[in-house]
Design an enzyme around this catalytic site. Structure first.
Site, short mmCIF file in Angstrom:
data_model
loop_
_atom_site.label_atom_id
_atom_site.label_comp_id
_atom_site.label_asym_id
_atom_site.label_seq_id
_atom_site.Cartn_x
_atom_site.Cartn_y
_atom_site.Cartn_z
N HIS A 41 43.06 71.38 19.10
CA HIS A 41 42.63 72.14 20.28
C HIS A 41 42.64 73.62 19.91
O HIS A 41 43.54 74.36 20.28
CB HIS A 41 43.54 71.87 21.48
CG HIS A 41 43.57 70.43 21.91
ND1 HIS A 41 44.29 69.46 21.24
CD2 HIS A 41 42.95 69.80 22.94
CE1 HIS A 41 44.12 68.29 21.84
NE2 HIS A 41 43.31 68.47 22.87
N SER A 102 46.03 80.02 16.88
CA SER A 102 46.50 79.26 15.72
C SER A 102 45.48 79.24 14.58
O SER A 102 45.88 79.31 13.40
CB SER A 102 46.91 77.85 16.13
OG SER A 102 45.93 77.25 16.96
N GLU A 120 37.35 72.04 18.70
CA GLU A 120 37.33 72.67 20.02
C GLU A 120 36.29 71.95 20.89
O GLU A 120 35.11 71.95 20.58
CB GLU A 120 37.01 74.16 19.93
CG GLU A 120 36.86 74.85 21.26
CD GLU A 120 37.98 74.52 22.24
OE1 GLU A 120 37.66 74.12 23.38
OE2 GLU A 120 39.17 74.66 21.87
N ASP A 145 36.09 66.33 20.47
CA ASP A 145 37.38 65.96 21.04
C ASP A 145 38.40 65.89 19.90
O ASP A 145 38.23 65.12 18.95
CB ASP A 145 37.26 64.61 21.75
CG ASP A 145 38.60 64.14 22.29
OD1 ASP A 145 39.30 63.41 21.56
OD2 ASP A 145 38.96 64.52 23.41
N GLY A 146 39.45 66.67 20.02
CA GLY A 146 40.41 66.76 18.92
C GLY A 146 41.14 65.47 18.65
O GLY A 146 41.45 65.16 17.49
N ASP A 166 47.89 71.06 20.36
CA ASP A 166 48.24 72.06 21.36
C ASP A 166 47.21 72.03 22.49
O ASP A 166 46.43 72.96 22.67
CB ASP A 166 48.27 73.44 20.68
CG ASP A 166 48.45 74.59 21.65
OD1 ASP A 166 49.01 74.36 22.74
OD2 ASP A 166 47.99 75.70 21.33
#
Length: 288
Positions: A41, A102, A120, A145-146, A166
């Site tokens: 994310h 991050s 993302e 989609d992570g 995250d």
């Protein structure tokens, strides 16, 4: 999907998360073999703290705006250095020119032979992230989609690395989704390091998540938290935690030095004080 991290960039939770992230990465790059950083994310990579969103909340002022290595002991200052170098120059009021998320922290710390896979889900944010990452050949940005990408991406070719999970915690079942995703990933790649950030709002919800983690049979893990007392006047976000699978052997020791310092600088006379805690897989609990 209404969450936008720009309102909260550089706050106490970001400093906590990114400081520990930097310590994990510093440890991993000590070995010469290349590694892969997977961010499920990733956000937009860098945040303008002078922008409309950050200015509206001003949360960075009681987070990164208070972090001053000159107030730390030499041992703590040395642990802060890689993170502060990634944050970069600041204005006279302590505001970073741009606060790195991050992806920015990892991009700064990782080596030429390492690789970054950044996921993302928001298409516009993925475009913004790709733009700020520049022409860095180490970096791959996916508008995806992570959780699904993680499942398809482990184990990585390097067989070493770190997964950061995250999510924005917009969904009511996010803790369950995290637990299921981690279980799936660790079955495929048991030797990877995983760092799972979570907010602490409802004690029962966090306790249930920790109970789920205990059922996964993970050989090595630790939990690091900072938390305000649940007293009158405590904000909705009382604290946050990082659950780390296969943590660097020095992480708990370094956290024991860092937590008292950051809890002290984040304290506010108008709010309940912060406290820190570290739990190991052996059940040992240390409070600060």
């Amino acid at each position: 999907m209404n969450y936008r991290h720009a309102f909260h960039a550089g706050n106490f939770a970001d400093v906590f998360k990114h400081l520990l992230l930097s310590r994990i990465l510093v440890y991993l790059i000590r070995k010469p073999a290349p590694l892969r950083f997977i961010d499920t994310h990733a956000g937009i990579g860098f945040y303008d703290l002078a922008g409309t969103e950050a200015a509206k909340t001003g949360e960075w002022r009681t987070g990164i705006g208070r972090l001053d290595a000159t107030k730390a002991t030499p041992a703590v200052a040395a642990l802060l250095d890689p993170y502060l170098a990634a944050v970069g120059a600041r204005t006279t009021d302590g505001r970073p020119l741009f606060y790195p998320g991050s992806p920015g922290i990892a991009q700064h710390l990782l080596r030429p032979g390492d690789r970054l896979l950044l996921c993302e889900r928001h298409p516009e944010d993925a475009i913004a992230l790709k733009s700020v990452m520049g022409r860095d050949k180490r970096v791959k940005v996916l508008a995806s989609d992570g959780y699904a990408t993680l499942k398809a991406s482990v184990p990585p070719p390097e067989r070493r690395g770190l997964v950061l999970m995250d999510p924005p915690f917009e969904e009511r079942d996010e803790f369950d989704t995290l637990a299921m995703s981690l279980a799936s990933a660790t079955r495929k790649w048991a030797t990877g390091t995983y760092a799972i950030w979570y907010p602490i709002k409802e004690a029962a919800q966090v306790a249930a998540f920790q109970a789920q983690m205990a059922t996964l049979g993970l050989a090595r893990h630790c939990t690091i938290e900072i938390l305000r007392d649940a007293a009158a006047g405590a904000p909705a976000l009382r604290g946050c935690g990082l659950f780390v699978v296969n943590p660097p052997y020095l992480l708990a020791e370094e956290a024991a030095l860092l937590l008292p310092f950051i809890c002290g600088i984040f304290d506010d006379a108008a709010l309940p004080p912060f406290n820190g805690a570290i739990r190991t897989e052996a059940g040992q609990l240390t409070r600060f």
